[in-house]
Design an enzyme around this catalytic site. Structure first.
Site, PDB file in Angstrom:
ATOM      1  N   ASP A 177       0.856  -1.189   0.000  1.00 51.67           N
ATOM      2  CA  ASP A 177       0.000   0.000   0.000  1.00 51.67           C
ATOM      3  C   ASP A 177       0.890   1.236   0.000  1.00 51.67           C
ATOM      4  O   ASP A 177       1.337   1.705   1.046  1.00 51.67           O
ATOM      5  CB  ASP A 177      -0.911   0.002   1.227  1.00 51.67           C
ATOM      6  CG  ASP A 177      -1.911   1.162   1.198  1.00 51.67           C
ATOM      7  OD1 ASP A 177      -1.773   2.056   0.344  1.00 51.67           O
ATOM      8  OD2 ASP A 177      -2.825   1.172   2.038  1.00 51.67           O
ATOM      9  N   HIS A 211       0.455   7.894   3.768  1.00 49.05           N
ATOM     10  CA  HIS A 211       1.144   7.218   4.860  1.00 49.05           C
ATOM     11  C   HIS A 211       2.645   7.524   4.905  1.00 49.05           C
ATOM     12  O   HIS A 211       3.349   6.971   5.754  1.00 49.05           O
ATOM     13  CB  HIS A 211       0.936   5.709   4.745  1.00 49.05           C
ATOM     14  CG  HIS A 211      -0.502   5.311   4.666  1.00 49.05           C
ATOM     15  ND1 HIS A 211      -1.384   5.486   5.714  1.00 49.05           N
ATOM     16  CD2 HIS A 211      -1.236   4.772   3.646  1.00 49.05           C
ATOM     17  CE1 HIS A 211      -2.583   5.056   5.357  1.00 49.05           C
ATOM     18  NE2 HIS A 211      -2.525   4.618   4.107  1.00 49.05           N
ATOM     19  N   ILE A 225      -0.484   9.177   8.402  1.00 48.23           N
ATOM     20  CA  ILE A 225      -1.169   8.269   9.323  1.00 48.23           C
ATOM     21  C   ILE A 225      -0.745   6.831   9.062  1.00 48.23           C
ATOM     22  O   ILE A 225      -0.252   6.482   7.994  1.00 48.23           O
ATOM     23  CB  ILE A 225      -2.699   8.400   9.214  1.00 48.23           C
ATOM     24  CG1 ILE A 225      -3.180   7.993   7.805  1.00 48.23           C
ATOM     25  CG2 ILE A 225      -3.145   9.821   9.546  1.00 48.23           C
ATOM     26  CD1 ILE A 225      -4.710   7.957   7.671  1.00 48.23           C
ATOM     27  N   GLY A 240      -4.581   1.619   7.985  1.00 47.57           N
ATOM     28  CA  GLY A 240      -5.629   0.951   8.747  1.00 47.57           C
ATOM     29  C   GLY A 240      -5.393  -0.545   8.856  1.00 47.57           C
ATOM     30  O   GLY A 240      -5.647  -1.152   9.903  1.00 47.57           O
TER      31      GLY A 240
END
Length: 306
Positions: free
Chosen positions: A209, A214, A229, A232
């Site tokens: 990802d 990120h 961040i 998830g």
């Protein structure tokens, strides 16, 4: 008593949302007919890199975790299939404006032990599409079932649910979305605290990802966050770490199913407090960032083979 934290959305709601007019009109009947076949290949190195990305091996003398990050007797972490099958699937063909998509829910079901290396074919289909109304977004869910090449029995099934904030009002049904797993009302049976590292997202993203949200501070600011961040799905795996350590003695073969509902972002370097409730073969859980008084994961559930 269940720990109380403030309700949080995944992302600030002050951003102006205007769907790209060049995208195709979303039609419910067309969506529900979508299928897609994808091919996936992985190696032992991929399995080890994933385990390192979710924080295993921080203590190289911890033999329980070492087996996931050392090729001599490698164990495959139960949530590894979600990165193997991360790309591809009929969700990509709906015509969603991905600038405004939030990761709503994720689940993996393990039908058989997942090998440390292999090739598989995944058959994807749309499970549902629900219209929340104009300005309220829409929910789309897909399922991908992976089968090892040369085999006929399913290996793993991955369910992805996305909240598309720009697609509300497309004309789909408003009712029928599956209810989330209910967390017990009693006090947690176990509490686990797991720290993330400031650079963890940079390592985890090497498993596939590569969203700049990120990694790139400018991309994070443009999306409304003060810094990049954590993925998830990294938090998803950290919750599985808590279950594995507390109820499975780090035996990955005891995990049959793992699912979460994402509620708020986690920043790299934060500590997650995971509250767990065990009822026979079902472990319920929530994950909190106590330093910010937020709930990152709600309605979590793991099914054990016992």
């Amino acid at each position: 008593m269940r720990p109380q934290t403030s309700a949080n959305k995944l992302e600030p709601t002050t951003m102006e949302i205007r769907r790209d007019p060049s995208l195709p009109v979303i039609d419910h009947d067309r969506i529900m007919s979508l299928t897609k076949e994808t091919n996936h290949k992985w190696t032992t190195k991929d399995a080890i890199l994933y385990a390192l990305g979710i924080g295993l091996g921080t203590d190289p003398l911890d033999r329980a975790e070492l087996d996931f990050v050392y090729e001599a007797n490698v164990k495959v972490f139960p949530t590894f299939p979600v990165v193997v099958g991360f790309h591809g699937g009929p969700l990509e063909d709906i015509g969603i404006d991905y600038r405004y998509v939030l990761h709503g829910e994720h689940a993996v079901t393990l039908h058989r032990p997942f090998p440390p290396e292999g090739c598989a074919t995944a058959h994807g289909r749309i499970l549902g599409a629900w219209d929340k109304g104009h300005g309220k977004g829409a929910v789309f869910s897909q399922e991908k079932t992976m089968t090892l090449d040369g085999d006929t029995l399913p290996l793993a099934t991955i369910r992805t649910t996305s909240f598309a904030r720009a697609e509300g009002g497309f004309g789909g049904p408003r009712d029928g979305q599956p209810a989330p797993h209910s967390i017990p009302a009693r006090s947690p049976d176990r509490t686990v605290r797991i720290s993330t590292t400031p650079g963890q997202a940079l390592l985890y993203r090497q498993s596939g990802d590569l969203n700049p949200l990120h990694a790139d501070p400018d991309a994070a600011l443009a999306a409304g966050f003060h810094q990049p961040i954590l993925h998830g799905l990294c938090t998803f795996a950290i919750c599985c770490r808590a279950v594995l350590s507390e109820f499975c003695d780090f035996d990955p073969l005891m995990i049959a199913h793992h699912e979460v509902r994402f509620s708020a972002p986690v920043y790299p370097g934060e500590e997650l407090t995971v509250y767990l409730w065990k009822d026979d073969s079902v472990v319920s859980f929530e994950a909190h960032v106590e330093a910010r008084n937020v709930t990152a994961i709600r309605n979590g559930m793991t099914k054990l083979l016992i």
